[in-house]
Every structure is written in structure tokens, then in C-alpha cells.
Write a protein that holds these residues in place. Structure first.
Motif, PDB file in Angstrom:
ATOM      1  N   LEU A   1       0.835  -1.200   0.000  1.00 27.89           N
ATOM      2  CA  LEU A   1       0.000   0.000   0.000  1.00 27.89           C
ATOM      3  C   LEU A   1       0.868   1.248   0.000  1.00 27.89           C
ATOM      4  CD1 LEU A   1      -2.729  -0.979   2.636  1.00 27.89           C
ATOM      5  CD2 LEU A   1      -2.856  -1.152   0.140  1.00 27.89           C
ATOM      6  N   ASN A   2       0.457   2.252  -0.743  1.00 28.22           N
ATOM      7  CA  ASN A   2       1.153   3.536  -0.719  1.00 28.22           C
ATOM      8  C   ASN A   2       0.907   4.243   0.615  1.00 28.22           C
ATOM      9  OD1 ASN A   2       2.171   3.236  -3.322  1.00 28.22           O
ATOM     10  ND2 ASN A   2       0.314   4.104  -4.245  1.00 28.22           N
ATOM     11  N   ALA A   3       1.864   5.092   1.011  1.00 31.36           N
ATOM     12  CA  ALA A   3       1.751   5.820   2.282  1.00 31.36           C
ATOM     13  C   ALA A   3       1.953   7.306   2.029  1.00 31.36           C
ATOM     14  CB  ALA A   3       2.766   5.291   3.274  1.00 31.36           C
ATOM     15  N   PRO A   4       0.949   8.000   1.488  1.00 28.47           N
ATOM     16  CA  PRO A   4       1.109   9.420   1.165  1.00 28.47           C
ATOM     17  C   PRO A   4       1.085  10.339   2.385  1.00 28.47           C
ATOM     18  CG  PRO A   4      -1.110   8.691   0.615  1.00 28.47           C
ATOM     19  CD  PRO A   4      -0.351   7.467   1.036  1.00 28.47           C
ATOM     20  N   THR A   5       0.688   9.827   3.570  1.00 25.14           N
ATOM     21  CA  THR A   5       0.643  10.686   4.776  1.00 25.14           C
ATOM     22  C   THR A   5       1.506  10.079   5.873  1.00 25.14           C
ATOM     23  OG1 THR A   5      -1.247   9.583   5.811  1.00 25.14           O
ATOM     24  CG2 THR A   5      -1.744  11.300   4.179  1.00 25.14           C
ATOM     25  N   LYS A   6       1.908  10.907   6.842  1.00 26.17           N
ATOM     26  CA  LYS A   6       2.709  10.447   7.974  1.00 26.17           C
ATOM     27  C   LYS A   6       1.959   9.416   8.800  1.00 26.17           C
ATOM     28  CE  LYS A   6       5.575  14.574   8.642  1.00 26.17           C
ATOM     29  NZ  LYS A   6       5.950  15.650   9.594  1.00 26.17           N
ATOM     30  N   MET A   7       0.650   9.630   8.973  1.00 19.70           N
ATOM     31  CA  MET A   7      -0.130   8.703   9.760  1.00 19.70           C
ATOM     32  C   MET A   7      -0.115   7.309   9.129  1.00 19.70           C
ATOM     33  SD  MET A   7      -4.195   8.777  10.758  1.00 19.70           S
ATOM     34  CE  MET A   7      -4.670   8.121   9.164  1.00 19.70           C
ATOM     35  N   MET A   8      -0.237   7.272   7.795  1.00 23.61           N
ATOM     36  CA  MET A   8      -0.251   5.983   7.109  1.00 23.61           C
ATOM     37  C   MET A   8       1.108   5.297   7.214  1.00 23.61           C
ATOM     38  SD  MET A   8      -2.547   7.137   3.825  1.00 23.61           S
ATOM     39  CE  MET A   8      -2.737   5.536   3.060  1.00 23.61           C
ATOM     40  N   LYS A   9       2.192   6.104   7.163  1.00 24.93           N
ATOM     41  CA  LYS A   9       3.528   5.524   7.348  1.00 24.93           C
ATOM     42  C   LYS A   9       3.675   4.948   8.742  1.00 24.93           C
ATOM     43  CE  LYS A   9       6.119   8.306   4.007  1.00 24.93           C
ATOM     44  NZ  LYS A   9       7.172   9.325   3.839  1.00 24.93           N
ATOM     45  N   SER A  10       3.136   5.699   9.736  1.00 23.97           N
ATOM     46  CA  SER A  10       3.242   5.229  11.126  1.00 23.97           C
ATOM     47  C   SER A  10       2.444   3.948  11.343  1.00 23.97           C
ATOM     48  CB  SER A  10       2.758   6.318  12.089  1.00 23.97           C
ATOM     49  OG  SER A  10       1.358   6.517  11.966  1.00 23.97           O
ATOM     50  N   MET A  11       1.468   3.723  10.508  1.00 25.69           N
ATOM     51  CA  MET A  11       0.639   2.523  10.624  1.00 25.69           C
ATOM     52  C   MET A  11       1.241   1.345   9.862  1.00 25.69           C
ATOM     53  SD  MET A  11      -3.128   4.270  10.237  1.00 25.69           S
ATOM     54  CE  MET A  11      -3.997   2.721  10.304  1.00 25.69           C
ATOM     55  N   GLY A  12       2.396   1.588   9.222  1.00 30.51           N
ATOM     56  CA  GLY A  12       3.079   0.495   8.551  1.00 30.51           C
ATOM     57  C   GLY A  12       2.775   0.358   7.079  1.00 30.51           C
ATOM     58  N   TYR A  13       2.041   1.332   6.513  1.00 28.14           N
ATOM     59  CA  TYR A  13       1.744   1.277   5.079  1.00 28.14           C
ATOM     60  C   TYR A  13       3.068   1.374   4.301  1.00 28.14           C
ATOM     61  CZ  TYR A  13      -3.335   1.838   5.552  1.00 28.14           C
ATOM     62  OH  TYR A  13      -4.665   1.654   5.821  1.00 28.14           O
ATOM     63  N   GLY A  14       3.283   0.473   3.385  1.00 26.05           N
ATOM     64  CA  GLY A  14       4.468   0.492   2.524  1.00 26.05           C
ATOM     65  C   GLY A  14       5.704  -0.078   3.174  1.00 26.05           C
ATOM     66  N   ALA A  15       5.658  -0.427   4.458  1.00 20.70           N
ATOM     67  CA  ALA A  15       6.844  -0.924   5.164  1.00 20.70           C
ATOM     68  C   ALA A  15       7.220  -2.310   4.656  1.00 20.70           C
ATOM     69  CB  ALA A  15       6.590  -0.965   6.665  1.00 20.70           C
ATOM     70  N   GLY A  16       8.479  -2.481   4.281  1.00 22.78           N
ATOM     71  CA  GLY A  16       8.964  -3.783   3.843  1.00 22.78           C
ATOM     72  C   GLY A  16       8.741  -4.086   2.389  1.00 22.78           C
ATOM     73  N   TYR A  17       8.204  -3.129   1.645  1.00 20.78           N
ATOM     74  CA  TYR A  17       7.982  -3.388   0.209  1.00 20.78           C
ATOM     75  C   TYR A  17       9.322  -3.476  -0.501  1.00 20.78           C
ATOM     76  CZ  TYR A  17       6.763  -2.714  -4.675  1.00 20.78           C
ATOM     77  OH  TYR A  17       6.659  -2.859  -6.039  1.00 20.78           O
ATOM     78  N   ARG A  18       9.473  -4.480  -1.359  1.00 14.22           N
ATOM     79  CA  ARG A  18      10.687  -4.657  -2.138  1.00 14.22           C
ATOM     80  C   ARG A  18      10.381  -4.394  -3.595  1.00 14.22           C
ATOM     81  NH1 ARG A  18      11.227  -9.326   1.312  1.00 14.22           N
ATOM     82  NH2 ARG A  18      10.983 -10.809  -0.403  1.00 14.22           N
ATOM     83  N   TYR A  19      11.134  -3.476  -4.178  1.00 15.52           N
ATOM     84  CA  TYR A  19      10.920  -3.043  -5.568  1.00 15.52           C
ATOM     85  C   TYR A  19      11.460  -4.139  -6.488  1.00 15.52           C
ATOM     86  CZ  TYR A  19      10.823   0.285  -9.512  1.00 15.52           C
ATOM     87  OH  TYR A  19      10.562   0.943 -10.691  1.00 15.52           O
ATOM     88  N   ASP A  20      10.575  -4.757  -7.243  1.00 16.27           N
ATOM     89  CA  ASP A  20      10.959  -5.927  -8.030  1.00 16.27           C
ATOM     90  C   ASP A  20      12.073  -5.641  -9.029  1.00 16.27           C
ATOM     91  OD1 ASP A  20       8.842  -8.444  -7.740  1.00 16.27           O
ATOM     92  OD2 ASP A  20       7.993  -6.518  -7.121  1.00 16.27           O
ATOM     93  N   HIS A  21      12.108  -4.436  -9.590  1.00 12.45           N
ATOM     94  CA  HIS A  21      13.130  -4.149 -10.598  1.00 12.45           C
ATOM     95  C   HIS A  21      14.539  -4.112 -10.000  1.00 12.45           C
ATOM     96  CE1 HIS A  21      10.250  -3.472 -13.770  1.00 12.45           C
ATOM     97  NE2 HIS A  21       9.556  -2.653 -12.980  1.00 12.45           N
ATOM     98  N   ASP A  22      14.609  -3.910  -8.684  1.00 15.45           N
ATOM     99  CA  ASP A  22      15.918  -3.896  -8.029  1.00 15.45           C
ATOM    100  C   ASP A  22      16.352  -5.281  -7.545  1.00 15.45           C
ATOM    101  OD1 ASP A  22      16.094  -1.208  -8.419  1.00 15.45           O
ATOM    102  OD2 ASP A  22      15.332  -0.668  -6.427  1.00 15.45           O
ATOM    103  N   ALA A  23      15.456  -6.238  -7.600  1.00 14.96           N
ATOM    104  CA  ALA A  23      15.756  -7.582  -7.099  1.00 14.96           C
ATOM    105  C   ALA A  23      16.470  -8.397  -8.174  1.00 14.96           C
ATOM    106  CB  ALA A  23      14.469  -8.281  -6.678  1.00 14.96           C
ATOM    107  N   ASP A  24      17.145  -9.453  -7.725  1.00 22.13           N
ATOM    108  CA  ASP A  24      17.746 -10.380  -8.679  1.00 22.13           C
ATOM    109  C   ASP A  24      16.647 -11.015  -9.533  1.00 22.13           C
ATOM    110  OD1 ASP A  24      20.197  -9.874  -7.580  1.00 22.13           O
ATOM    111  OD2 ASP A  24      20.166 -11.621  -6.240  1.00 22.13           O
ATOM    112  N   GLU A  25      16.979 -11.219 -10.803  1.00 20.32           N
ATOM    113  CA  GLU A  25      16.021 -11.777 -11.791  1.00 20.32           C
ATOM    114  C   GLU A  25      14.767 -10.897 -11.960  1.00 20.32           C
ATOM    115  OE1 GLU A  25      16.659 -13.848  -9.015  1.00 20.32           O
ATOM    116  OE2 GLU A  25      18.286 -15.062  -9.846  1.00 20.32           O
TER     117      GLU A  25
END
Length: 430
Positions: free
Chosen positions: A361-385
Motif C-alpha cells: 500500500l502507498n503511504a502518502p501521509t505520515k499517519m499511514m507511514k506510522s501505521m506500517g503502510y508500505g513498510a517492507g515493500y521490495r521493488y521488483d526491478h531492483d531484485a535479482d532476476e
């Protein structure tokens, strides 16, 4: 009252040759033989209410009249096109009087499907108590056009369109009645039967027209015959069963990769006056439902054919539909996308309003970031394969495999990709 001169009035050949005995009816032996449904009824003297379903010119009215004669019942004909409730009341009242005098009534309703639902319900008590034995004739599928309550009280008998042998017997009878052969050669005779398209009445009307021609030097050939009589238009009602039967035949022929049969059914629909846009829409549907990822080019081809028809119109644009049918008929087939869509929809309805996992989930606000939105997302284009292996299903929901590619066409390659990603996902531990 009949006119004094009625017998001197001209009568069409089809009327003059109307069978006087059931044995004279052609093309319906499956109903009229001694061991067939009507044959058994007449042998036992017990006639039940019937619905005679079949194309025009196959003998429905004649059979109804003759079975009434065979049971010594009074024959009362009505046309649903020209009759209403008042006519039916008169018929039922007369039938009740006859019944009191010991005689039954066969009520023959031509085009019975033209009666509305309320009118059909009006038959029920009189059919139920035996006041009348109903014989209805229809060219439409009774399952769609007749009330279930009425249909449950009747036996449906299906009449066949007349085959070539039956039509030839009618022509021979016409020649015997007129005392001379039809002035046509063998090829024209075959063409005449083909023009009738299984309709005996239409055939005899054409024969009547030919027999009335002035004498000429020799018999008519096929070309001359076409100038004299008009070919019967194919049976096809764009709003009724024929419409659905033929599009089903086209769809299933394509699914079975029988391209030649599909071209035939396409041509039947076009010859019957079907809107080519309706056909184009169904071809687009077929490209997704029955080919899908086995040949991803099928859908663009179907859309291109539709667009080509819109630009060209008929008849030029119909060639684009022909080309599309050939492409779809010869393409590898797979319903994997169709099955996957249905399975995913069923699961979505069952699981309700589960939230997506927070890491996607995107986290456009501080509150959403504090709730863990977007935490741990791994960008596939940066991953191996180019593949992170993260889980994108809702939290707490097990993975489902909705899409299972077939081992056909392009889906073979898709299956390899899916297997490769599954292997990576296992290795990455997600």
C-alpha cells in the motif's frame, strides 16, 4: 355456409394434395409408425394433449386433423393469430355440450405460441378435466414460448424438416395429380427441392407455379428455374431460437477447431440477415474465452475484424469476419483464462473485504507511514532476476493458483515462466 360454387373455385396444389390418411403424410415416420408415439395413441384410441413443434410445411395441421378423424373426435381449429378470449370461450362452451352428448373435441391451435401467458393459462382447466384435447402447433421452441403449467399437461412431439426423399415423393404426387411431369430437367428438379429448404407446402406452391407456365420448347434447366421461382429464404428469426442455435453452432465449431463448419454457420447467419456486429461481438468473446493466452494475437485479430466491418459495412466488411473465423478456428485453444477469471471471482466473493497487505500500500501521509503502510515493500526491478517473490495476497489468506496454463500454443511459454517464478518464490522463502 359453403357457397354453391365453392368446389369450382381454384385451389392451390398444396391444398388439393393435402393427405387424407396418416399413411400419406411424408417425412414423419418417427411419429406416425405403429410403434411410434402417435401410432400407439391411435391404436389404443387414447389421444393425449399434444404440442407439435416443427418448421413450416412439415404437416402439423394435417396431422392434427387426421388424428382427430382417427379417434372420431370433433375437430375444432383456431389460429392464435386471429383468435382471442371470446373465441376460446365459445369453443369451450361447445366442447362442454359435445362432451355431455358423449363426443370429445380436439382443439387445434395453430401458432399457439402467439397466445400470451394469461390466454395460455385459460386452457388449463379445460385440458385438465378433458373438456378438450389440445393439439397446439408451433414453429418456436415450446420450452421458451409456452407456460410450464400448460407444457406439463402436453406431450411435445418434434416434426422434422422434410428430407430430399420426402420432397421427391411430394413432387411425384403433384405430377400424378396433374397427369404430366414437371417441365424441368434432373438438375433443376434437384435445385427445386433444395430451394424448398424442407418445406413441403413451399415446394408444392413452386411446383404449381411451374406447372402453370406456358409450354416451351424443352424442360427448364437450373438457370431458367431460378428466373421462374424465388428461392425460399432460410428459416432464421433473429429474435428467436434460430438466432441462438446458430451462434451456438458457430461458437462450438470454432471451439472444436472445425474451421469449415464454423464458416458454414457464419454464412448461414449472414444469409439469414443476422447483424454482423452481433457476430463480431461473439467472435471477440470467443477469442478471450476459448483461446486466451494460447494465442494472444486472437483478441487483436477479432477486434480488428470488428473495426474493419464498421469501416467497410456489408458486404465488403463480411470478408473480415470470414478471415477472423479462419484465424480463430485454426488457433490453439485454451480456456485457462476463462477458468481463472471465474475461480478468482468466486474466491473474491467468498473472502469479502480483506485488505491488501500493508507492504504493497502507498503511504502518502505520515499517519499511514506510522501505521506500517508500505513498510517492507521490495521493488521488483531492483531484485535479482527482476522478481522479489513477495506475497501479494491479503494477510492471513493462503495463496491460490487460479490460472493454470494449458500445454498448448503460447501458453507453453507462459507455463515455464510461472514455474520459474514459483521456484524463485520458494527459494526466497516468501
Amino acid at each position: 355456409m359453403s357457397s354453391l360454387f365453392e368446389n369450382q373455385a381454384p385451389r392451390p396444389l398444396a391444398d388439393r394434395l393435402r393427405p387424407q390418411l396418416l399413411d400419406d403424410v411424408v417425412g414423419q415416420d418417427h411419429l406416425l409408425k405403429k410403434d411410434a408415439p402417435l401410432g400407439r395413441m391411435l391404436a389404443s384410441g387414447r389421444l393425449s394433449s399434444l404440442i407439435l413443434w416443427g418448421p413450416p410445411g412439415t404437416g402439423k395441421t394435417t396431422i392434427a386433423r387426421l388424428i382427430a378423424d382417427g379417434t372420431a373426435m370433433h375437430f375444432e381449429p383456431l389460429s392464435a393469430v386471429f383468435s382471442g378470449v371470446a373465441d376460446l370461450r365459445k369453443v369451450f362452451a361447445a366442447a362442454q355440450k359435445r362432451r355431455a352428448d358423449g363426443q370429445g373435441t380436439v382443439l387445434f391451435i395453430d401458432e399457439i405460441h402467439r397466445f400470451n401467458r394469461a390466454q395460455q393459462d385459460g386452457f388449463l382447466p379445460y385440458v385438465e378435466d378433458g373438456t378438450v384435447t389440445l393439439v397446439g402447433a408451433t414453429t418456436e421452441n415450446p420450452s421458451f414460448e409456452l407456460n410450464p403449467a400448460l407444457l406439463s399437461r402436453c406431450q411435445v412431439l418434434v416434426l422434422n424438416r422434410l428430407d430430399d426423399a420426402a420432397l421427391e415423393r411430394l413432387l411425384a404426387r403433384a405430377e400424378e395429380a396433374e397427369g404430366r411431369p414437371l417441365p424441368i430437367d434432373a438438375d433443376a428438379r434437384a435445385a427445386l427441392r433444395a430451394m424448398a429448404d424442407g418445406d413441403g407446402r413451399y415446394l408444392l406452391n413452386m411446383a404449381d407455379e411451374i406447372l402453370s407456365l406456358p409450354e416451351r420448347g424443352g424442360p427448364l434447366d437450373s438457370a431458367a428455374l431460378a428466373d421462374v421461382v424465388q428461392k425460399r429464404m432460410p428459416l432464421y428469426d433473429k429474435a428467436q431460437e434460430g438466432h441462438y442455435n446458430l451462434i451456438s453452432a458457430l461458437h462450438k465449431s470454432l471451439r472444436g477447431s472445425d474451421t469449415d463448419a464454423a464458416l458454414y454457420w457464419l454464412s448461414r447467419m449472414l444469409a439469414g440477415g443476422e447483424d454482423p456486429r452481433f457476430i463480431a461481438r461473439r467472435l471477440v468473446r470467443f477469442a478471450s474465452e476459448d483461446i486466451g493466452m494460447a494465442d494472444p494475437g486472437a483478441l487483436p485479430q477479432a477486434i480488428a475484424a470488428w473495426e474493419a466491418y464498421e469501416r467497410l459495412g456489408s458486404p465488403e466488411g463480411e470478408l473480415a469476419l470470414v478471415q477472423c473465423v479462419i484465424y480463430l478456428g485454426t488457433a490453439p485453444k485454451s480456456n485457462a483464462a476463462y477458468v481463472a477469471g471465474k475461480a478468482a471471482l468466486a474466491t473474491a466473493k467468498k473472502t469479502g473485504s480483506l485488505m491488501p497487505p500493508k507492504h504493497i500500500l502507498n503511504a502518502p501521509t505520515k499517519m499511514m507511514k506510522s501505521m506500517g503502510y508500505g513498510a517492507g515493500y521490495r521493488y521488483d526491478h531492483d531484485a535479482d532476476e527482476g522478481f522479489s517473490g513477495q506475497d501479494y495476497f491479503p494477510e492471513g489468506m493462503a495463496r491460490h493458483q487460479f490460472y493454470t496454463p494449458k500445454d498448448r500454443g503460447f501458453e507453453r511459454e507462459v507455463a515455464k515462466r510461472i514455474a520459474y517464478w514459483a521456484k524463485l518464490r520458494t527459494e526466497k522463502g516468501d
